[in-house]
Design a protein around this motif. Structure first.
Motif, PDB file in Angstrom:
ATOM      1  N   VAL A  32       0.838  -1.201   0.000  1.00 14.48           N
ATOM      2  CA  VAL A  32       0.000   0.000   0.000  1.00 14.48           C
ATOM      3  C   VAL A  32       0.875   1.254   0.000  1.00 14.48           C
ATOM      4  CG1 VAL A  32      -1.695   1.330   1.308  1.00 14.48           C
ATOM      5  CG2 VAL A  32      -1.949  -1.152   1.116  1.00 14.48           C
ATOM      6  N   GLN A  33       1.927   1.259   0.805  1.00 18.27           N
ATOM      7  CA  GLN A  33       2.816   2.417   0.843  1.00 18.27           C
ATOM      8  C   GLN A  33       3.558   2.590  -0.477  1.00 18.27           C
ATOM      9  OE1 GLN A  33       2.742   4.787   3.165  1.00 18.27           O
ATOM     10  NE2 GLN A  33       1.043   3.513   3.931  1.00 18.27           N
ATOM     11  N   ALA A  34       3.897   1.489  -1.130  1.00 17.44           N
ATOM     12  CA  ALA A  34       4.535   1.582  -2.445  1.00 17.44           C
ATOM     13  C   ALA A  34       3.576   2.173  -3.474  1.00 17.44           C
ATOM     14  CB  ALA A  34       5.015   0.208  -2.897  1.00 17.44           C
ATOM     15  N   LEU A  35       2.298   1.835  -3.366  1.00 20.49           N
ATOM     16  CA  LEU A  35       1.299   2.405  -4.271  1.00 20.49           C
ATOM     17  C   LEU A  35       1.125   3.899  -4.019  1.00 20.49           C
ATOM     18  CD1 LEU A  35      -1.422  -0.413  -4.174  1.00 20.49           C
ATOM     19  CD2 LEU A  35       0.431  -0.091  -5.837  1.00 20.49           C
ATOM     20  N   VAL A  36       1.223   4.299  -2.763  1.00 13.20           N
ATOM     21  CA  VAL A  36       1.169   5.734  -2.424  1.00 13.20           C
ATOM     22  C   VAL A  36       2.315   6.463  -3.117  1.00 13.20           C
ATOM     23  CG1 VAL A  36       1.440   7.391  -0.543  1.00 13.20           C
ATOM     24  CG2 VAL A  36      -0.050   5.394  -0.246  1.00 13.20           C
ATOM     25  N   ARG A  37       3.501   5.873  -3.103  1.00 11.39           N
ATOM     26  CA  ARG A  37       4.658   6.496  -3.759  1.00 11.39           C
ATOM     27  C   ARG A  37       4.486   6.508  -5.273  1.00 11.39           C
ATOM     28  NH1 ARG A  37       7.232   3.464   0.354  1.00 11.39           N
ATOM     29  NH2 ARG A  37       7.786   1.810  -1.102  1.00 11.39           N
ATOM     30  N   SER A  38       3.874   5.487  -5.830  1.00 11.51           N
ATOM     31  CA  SER A  38       3.629   5.457  -7.275  1.00 11.51           C
ATOM     32  C   SER A  38       2.736   6.615  -7.702  1.00 11.51           C
ATOM     33  CB  SER A  38       2.979   4.121  -7.679  1.00 11.51           C
ATOM     34  OG  SER A  38       3.916   3.071  -7.689  1.00 11.51           O
ATOM     35  N   ALA A  39       1.679   6.867  -6.944  1.00  5.41           N
ATOM     36  CA  ALA A  39       0.790   7.984  -7.269  1.00  5.41           C
ATOM     37  C   ALA A  39       1.522   9.307  -7.145  1.00  5.41           C
ATOM     38  CB  ALA A  39      -0.435   7.961  -6.360  1.00  5.41           C
ATOM     39  N   ALA A  40       2.344   9.445  -6.104  1.00  5.68           N
ATOM     40  CA  ALA A  40       3.078  10.692  -5.893  1.00  5.68           C
ATOM     41  C   ALA A  40       4.043  10.967  -7.035  1.00  5.68           C
ATOM     42  CB  ALA A  40       3.832  10.636  -4.563  1.00  5.68           C
ATOM     43  N   ALA A  41       4.593   9.916  -7.620  1.00  4.20           N
ATOM     44  CA  ALA A  41       5.529  10.089  -8.727  1.00  4.20           C
ATOM     45  C   ALA A  41       4.860  10.718  -9.939  1.00  4.20           C
ATOM     46  CB  ALA A  41       6.148   8.750  -9.111  1.00  4.20           C
ATOM     47  N   GLU A  42       3.530  10.654 -10.005  1.00  9.15           N
ATOM     48  CA  GLU A  42       2.779  11.235 -11.128  1.00  9.15           C
ATOM     49  C   GLU A  42       2.057  12.514 -10.728  1.00  9.15           C
ATOM     50  OE1 GLU A  42       3.093  10.153 -14.140  1.00  9.15           O
ATOM     51  OE2 GLU A  42       4.360   8.471 -13.517  1.00  9.15           O
ATOM     52  N   GLY A  43       2.370  13.041  -9.556  1.00 10.42           N
ATOM     53  CA  GLY A  43       1.791  14.319  -9.148  1.00 10.42           C
ATOM     54  C   GLY A  43       0.432  14.239  -8.502  1.00 10.42           C
TER      55      GLY A  43
ATOM     56  N   PRO B 162     -19.496 -16.053  -3.855  1.00  9.55           N
ATOM     57  CA  PRO B 162     -20.455 -15.426  -2.930  1.00  9.55           C
ATOM     58  C   PRO B 162     -19.837 -15.103  -1.576  1.00  9.55           C
ATOM     59  CG  PRO B 162     -20.894 -17.782  -3.147  1.00  9.55           C
ATOM     60  CD  PRO B 162     -19.858 -17.441  -4.177  1.00  9.55           C
ATOM     61  N   GLY B 163     -18.682 -15.715  -1.290  1.00  2.00           N
ATOM     62  CA  GLY B 163     -18.025 -15.438  -0.015  1.00  2.00           C
ATOM     63  C   GLY B 163     -17.096 -14.247  -0.068  1.00  2.00           C
ATOM     64  N   ALA B 164     -16.952 -13.632  -1.241  1.00  2.00           N
ATOM     65  CA  ALA B 164     -16.051 -12.483  -1.382  1.00  2.00           C
ATOM     66  C   ALA B 164     -16.784 -11.225  -0.946  1.00  2.00           C
ATOM     67  CB  ALA B 164     -15.564 -12.364  -2.826  1.00  2.00           C
ATOM     68  N   THR B 165     -16.788 -10.976   0.343  1.00  2.00           N
ATOM     69  CA  THR B 165     -17.564  -9.863   0.896  1.00  2.00           C
ATOM     70  C   THR B 165     -16.692  -8.809   1.565  1.00  2.00           C
ATOM     71  OG1 THR B 165     -17.867 -11.054   2.979  1.00  2.00           O
ATOM     72  CG2 THR B 165     -19.551 -11.364   1.284  1.00  2.00           C
ATOM     73  N   ASP B 166     -15.378  -8.994   1.522  1.00  2.00           N
ATOM     74  CA  ASP B 166     -14.486  -8.020   2.158  1.00  2.00           C
ATOM     75  C   ASP B 166     -14.380  -6.782   1.272  1.00  2.00           C
ATOM     76  OD1 ASP B 166     -12.150  -8.111   4.469  1.00  2.00           O
ATOM     77  OD2 ASP B 166     -11.634  -6.822   2.778  1.00  2.00           O
ATOM     78  N   PRO B 167     -14.490  -5.577   1.835  1.00  2.00           N
ATOM     79  CA  PRO B 167     -14.384  -4.380   0.986  1.00  2.00           C
ATOM     80  C   PRO B 167     -12.977  -4.108   0.498  1.00  2.00           C
ATOM     81  CG  PRO B 167     -14.604  -3.762   3.292  1.00  2.00           C
ATOM     82  CD  PRO B 167     -14.813  -5.247   3.224  1.00  2.00           C
ATOM     83  N   GLY B 168     -11.957  -4.702   1.152  1.00  2.00           N
ATOM     84  CA  GLY B 168     -10.579  -4.427   0.769  1.00  2.00           C
ATOM     85  C   GLY B 168     -10.088  -3.138   1.402  1.00  2.00           C
ATOM     86  N   VAL B 169      -8.999  -2.629   0.863  1.00  2.00           N
ATOM     87  CA  VAL B 169      -8.420  -1.372   1.337  1.00  2.00           C
ATOM     88  C   VAL B 169      -9.068  -0.228   0.558  1.00  2.00           C
ATOM     89  CG1 VAL B 169      -6.319   0.011   1.561  1.00  2.00           C
ATOM     90  CG2 VAL B 169      -6.242  -2.465   1.944  1.00  2.00           C
ATOM     91  N   VAL B 170      -9.764   0.638   1.243  1.00  2.00           N
ATOM     92  CA  VAL B 170     -10.410   1.782   0.611  1.00  2.00           C
ATOM     93  C   VAL B 170      -9.383   2.902   0.482  1.00  2.00           C
ATOM     94  CG1 VAL B 170     -12.275   3.474   0.785  1.00  2.00           C
ATOM     95  CG2 VAL B 170     -12.636   1.112   1.564  1.00  2.00           C
ATOM     96  N   ALA B 171      -9.331   3.521  -0.687  1.00  2.00           N
ATOM     97  CA  ALA B 171      -8.363   4.594  -0.916  1.00  2.00           C
ATOM     98  C   ALA B 171      -8.988   5.660  -1.808  1.00  2.00           C
ATOM     99  CB  ALA B 171      -7.092   4.056  -1.574  1.00  2.00           C
ATOM    100  N   VAL B 172      -8.500   6.883  -1.647  1.00  2.00           N
ATOM    101  CA  VAL B 172      -8.982   8.012  -2.457  1.00  2.00           C
ATOM    102  C   VAL B 172      -7.781   8.621  -3.167  1.00  2.00           C
ATOM    103  CG1 VAL B 172     -10.211  10.201  -2.464  1.00  2.00           C
ATOM    104  CG2 VAL B 172     -10.834   8.449  -0.797  1.00  2.00           C
ATOM    105  N   LEU B 173      -7.914   8.813  -4.470  1.00  2.00           N
ATOM    106  CA  LEU B 173      -6.886   9.470  -5.276  1.00  2.00           C
ATOM    107  C   LEU B 173      -7.271  10.931  -5.442  1.00  2.00           C
ATOM    108  CD1 LEU B 173      -4.303   8.878  -7.065  1.00  2.00           C
ATOM    109  CD2 LEU B 173      -5.894   8.823  -8.995  1.00  2.00           C
TER     110      LEU B 173
ATOM    111  N   LEU C 253      -3.329   7.002 -11.614  1.00  2.00           N
ATOM    112  CA  LEU C 253      -4.219   5.862 -11.444  1.00  2.00           C
ATOM    113  C   LEU C 253      -3.676   4.635 -12.161  1.00  2.00           C
ATOM    114  CD1 LEU C 253      -6.942   4.673 -10.506  1.00  2.00           C
ATOM    115  CD2 LEU C 253      -7.919   5.490 -12.652  1.00  2.00           C
ATOM    116  N   GLN C 254      -3.285   4.789 -13.418  1.00  2.00           N
ATOM    117  CA  GLN C 254      -2.803   3.630 -14.163  1.00  2.00           C
ATOM    118  C   GLN C 254      -1.491   3.103 -13.586  1.00  2.00           C
ATOM    119  OE1 GLN C 254      -3.821   1.363 -15.834  1.00  2.00           O
ATOM    120  NE2 GLN C 254      -2.919   1.011 -17.844  1.00  2.00           N
ATOM    121  N   ARG C 255      -0.637   3.985 -13.141  1.00  2.00           N
ATOM    122  CA  ARG C 255       0.614   3.526 -12.524  1.00  2.00           C
ATOM    123  C   ARG C 255       0.316   2.696 -11.271  1.00  2.00           C
ATOM    124  NH1 ARG C 255       6.261   6.728 -12.142  1.00  2.00           N
ATOM    125  NH2 ARG C 255       7.353   5.322 -10.716  1.00  2.00           N
ATOM    126  N   VAL C 256      -0.623   3.164 -10.460  1.00  2.00           N
ATOM    127  CA  VAL C 256      -1.014   2.433  -9.257  1.00  2.00           C
ATOM    128  C   VAL C 256      -1.629   1.083  -9.621  1.00  2.00           C
ATOM    129  CG1 VAL C 256      -2.693   2.425  -7.358  1.00  2.00           C
ATOM    130  CG2 VAL C 256      -1.279   4.444  -7.784  1.00  2.00           C
TER     131      VAL C 256
END
Length: 328
Positions: free
Chosen positions: A139-150, A235-246, A263-266
């Motif tokens: 997740v932190q690596a994805l945060v850095r990926s978004a930052a690399a694109e402004g 039908p058992g896939a009910t977890d929302p996952g990690v919610v994030a806002v770009l 977004l695409q980089r992430v």
């Protein structure tokens, strides 16, 4: 630097355009065209594919085109050339979003190769996740990926904030579902079983009836008054996952394109580690709700995408228009 063996700028241009058609777009509208002149690609918005009800300003269209732009950049780099990009180069031609030129030869690095390998494998998810954890390190690596694109990718950790976003998504979906113009626009981009169309969301691309996540993030009703959709979802896939806002600091056309590239980089980075994304743009299509999210949850930055990240084993096919349809 000498030209890479067996690689010409023209080959790099062709690879970039071929890759760009696999970029994600709202409702898989694929709202772009490309014009190739020598070693240069012009990326243009296709306004005929803009959502006229949900996206009257063209924000989602440009975010989608930004995703295509990043895909071109990374594919050109993989082909051995450094992409030179000019954003919105001509104020008198608002549909011309970017010009990408094959610059100096440059060997691709490992990260580029990893991202390119995911371009055709990446899929949008439209249900809950398995509950397998998304590592904090990723997740932190994805945060850095978004930052690399402004842009800024903010994981929403507080349960209260997640519940607010879920409730707003339900509210926006409920309002849109009661609006015939919204519903007809969504169904325009939903494909019935057996359709030969190469755009829009195929019937196998969303569940016939998605299991509820907790808290519940409402899904688009692509099957509006029809019995379309896949019955193969877990039908058992009910977890929302990690919610994030770009988000972005501004809300101009340049910011929308930057958000799409981030977004695409992430997404490609996440896909390389087996993580998929589900999108919820209903809230952002209603000005007052988007403004509420900006002020109350985004510290004044402009939300460009609300997403959930997680692990799913629900494989889907993808449809894309042939290259001949995209070349202007």
């Amino acid at each position: 630097m000498n030209r890479p063996p067996g690689r010409s700028p023209r080959t790099a241009v062709e690879a970039a355009v071929e890759a760009a058609r696999w970029a994600p777009s709202v409702h898989n509208t694929q709202p772009w065209t490309f014009a190739v002149t020598g070693e240069e690609i012009s990326l243009r918005a296709d306004a005929d594919r803009r959502l006229r009800v949900a996206d009257d300003e063209g924000r989602e269209m440009l975010v989608s085109c930004g995703a295509a732009l990043f895909t071109m950049r990374v594919a050109m780099r993989q082909a051995g050339y450094r992409p030179v990009v000019r954003i919105l180069p001509d104020p008198d031609r608002p549909a011309l979003l970017a010009v990408v030129t094959a610059g100096e030869p440059a060997e691709p690095d490992e990260r580029t190769s990893v991202l390119v390998a995911e371009i055709e494998r990446r899929r949008t998810h439209r249900a809950g996740f398995t509950g397998l954890p998304v590592p904090d390190r990723l997740v932190q690596a994805l945060v850095r990926s978004a930052a690399a694109e402004g842009a800024r990718l903010t994981p929403v950790r507080a349960p209260e904030a997640v519940a607010v976003l879920a409730a707003l998504t339900q509210a926006a979906q409920g309002v849109q579902a009661r609006n015939r113009r919204f519903s007809l626009e969504v169904i325009r981009w939903a494909r019935p079983p057996g359709s030969s169309r190469t755009d829009g969301v195929p019937a196998g691309g969303y569940p016939l009836q998605a299991a509820r996540t907790e808290p519940h993030f409402a899904q688009r009703d692509y099957a509006w008054r029809h019995r379309w959709g896949s019955t193969g979802a877990d039908p058992g896939a009910t977890d929302p996952g990690v919610v994030a806002v770009l988000t972005t600091g501004g809300d101009t056309r340049e910011d929308w394109l930057a958000a799409g590239q981030a977004l695409q980089r992430v997404l490609l980075h996440a896909c390389a580690y087996g993580v998929s994304a589900a999108f919820h743009t209903q809230v952002l299509e209603m000005r007052h709700l988007r403004e509420f999210v900006r002020e109350e949850l985004c510290s004044g930055e402009y939300p460009q995408m609300i997403m959930r990240l997680g692990v799913t084993f629900d494989a889907k096919d993808a449809v894309r228009r042939p290259l001949d349809d995209l070349l202007d």
